[in-house]
Design an enzyme around this catalytic site. Structure first.
Site, PDB file in Angstrom:
ATOM      1  N   ARG A   6     -95.044 -98.704  15.535  1.00 37.33           N
ATOM      2  CA  ARG A   6     -93.623 -98.847  15.876  1.00 37.33           C
ATOM      3  C   ARG A   6     -92.904 -99.862  14.992  1.00 37.33           C
ATOM      4  O   ARG A   6     -91.825-100.340  15.336  1.00 37.33           O
ATOM      5  CB  ARG A   6     -93.448 -99.228  17.359  1.00 37.33           C
ATOM      6  CG  ARG A   6     -93.958 -98.163  18.343  1.00 37.33           C
ATOM      7  CD  ARG A   6     -93.186 -96.855  18.159  1.00 37.33           C
ATOM      8  NE  ARG A   6     -93.515 -95.861  19.159  1.00 37.33           N
ATOM      9  CZ  ARG A   6     -94.471 -94.931  19.039  1.00 37.33           C
ATOM     10  NH1 ARG A   6     -95.208 -94.893  17.935  1.00 37.33           N
ATOM     11  NH2 ARG A   6     -94.682 -94.061  20.003  1.00 37.33           N
ATOM     12  N   LEU A   7     -93.486-100.189  13.854  1.00 34.84           N
ATOM     13  CA  LEU A   7     -92.844-101.099  12.903  1.00 34.84           C
ATOM     14  C   LEU A   7     -92.045-100.260  11.906  1.00 34.84           C
ATOM     15  O   LEU A   7     -92.389-100.147  10.727  1.00 34.84           O
ATOM     16  CB  LEU A   7     -93.898-101.968  12.202  1.00 34.84           C
ATOM     17  CG  LEU A   7     -94.747-102.836  13.140  1.00 34.84           C
ATOM     18  CD1 LEU A   7     -95.760-103.658  12.344  1.00 34.84           C
ATOM     19  CD2 LEU A   7     -93.847-103.753  13.974  1.00 34.84           C
TER      20      LEU A   7
END
Length: 213
Positions: free
Chosen positions: A191-192
């Site tokens: 989720r970066l």
């Protein structure tokens, strides 16, 4: 149904880095749009258009991007439609391009300005005749009792304009969205995600900044 909270996906298709950013965001947008076209995504020029009505209620719908330049993003619509009425009251608008299969999305914030009748006519005559007739047959966003009635109205227009060119309806037009802010989003692992936001300055130049996911 499987619990929605159980759906998981890792985004691994690519990265968006500072070194690929262009001086003008439309140049990068064109690259991404061409990538979506070459990948044969369904409706690569489809975009969500968000407007706000007089009461402050947002509304969204999907339309097709029909032209693009450094001046902005162009779409066409019935001028009696909900979105056109919203824009007559509040010209601020947001666009969203959801290229999910490429783990990309683009968000555009700007102002919608009506196209000239010359621009609208040029596009209208390029449409297939049945699409032209459909514009005449439908009072977009207005209630109608049955689909059969809509089909009847289309047939009536087909008979009325059977010979010669279909004239441009005075209730049909288009808008150019002049962007003030454009964000490019590329999915990332854990989720970066990579997010870069362009903001237009008063002198017409653009600045960029990375946003946290």
């Amino acid at each position: 149904m499987k619990p929605l909270s159980d759906f998981r996906k890792e985004y691994t298709a690519g990265r968006l880095t500072q070194d690929v950013l262009t001086e003008h965001p439309i140049d990068l947008f064109e690259t991404w749009l061409n990538d979506a076209i070459n990948a044969e995504l369904p409706d690569p020029n489809a975009m969500t258009v968000a407007t706000v009505d007089a009461s402050g209620q947002p509304s969204q719908r999907i339309v097709l991007l029909k032209d693009l330049s450094k001046d902005g993003f162009v779409f066409y619509t019935n001028l009696g439609s909900r979105k056109a009425k919203d824009l007559a009251n509040n010209s601020k608008i947001s666009l969203h391009f959801p290229w999910h299969f490429m783990e990309r999305q683009v968000r555009v914030m700007g102002v919608a300005k009506a196209l000239s009748r010359t621009e609208v006519a040029k596009y209208f005559i390029s449409r297939p005749k049945d699409s032209q007739l459909g514009a005449w047959a439908s009072q977009q966003s207005q209630p109608i009792s049955t689909r059969e009635l809509l089909i009847t109205q289309f047939a009536q227009m087909k008979e009325k304009f059977a010979k010669g060119q279909v004239p441009l309806p005075d209730f049909w037009g288009g808008f150019r969205v002049e962007p003030q802010q454009i964000e490019f989003w590329q999915g990332g692992e854990n989720r970066l995600h990579d997010r870069f936001e362009y903001n237009k300055q008063e002198n017409g130049t653009w600045t960029t900044q990375r946003l946290m996911p």
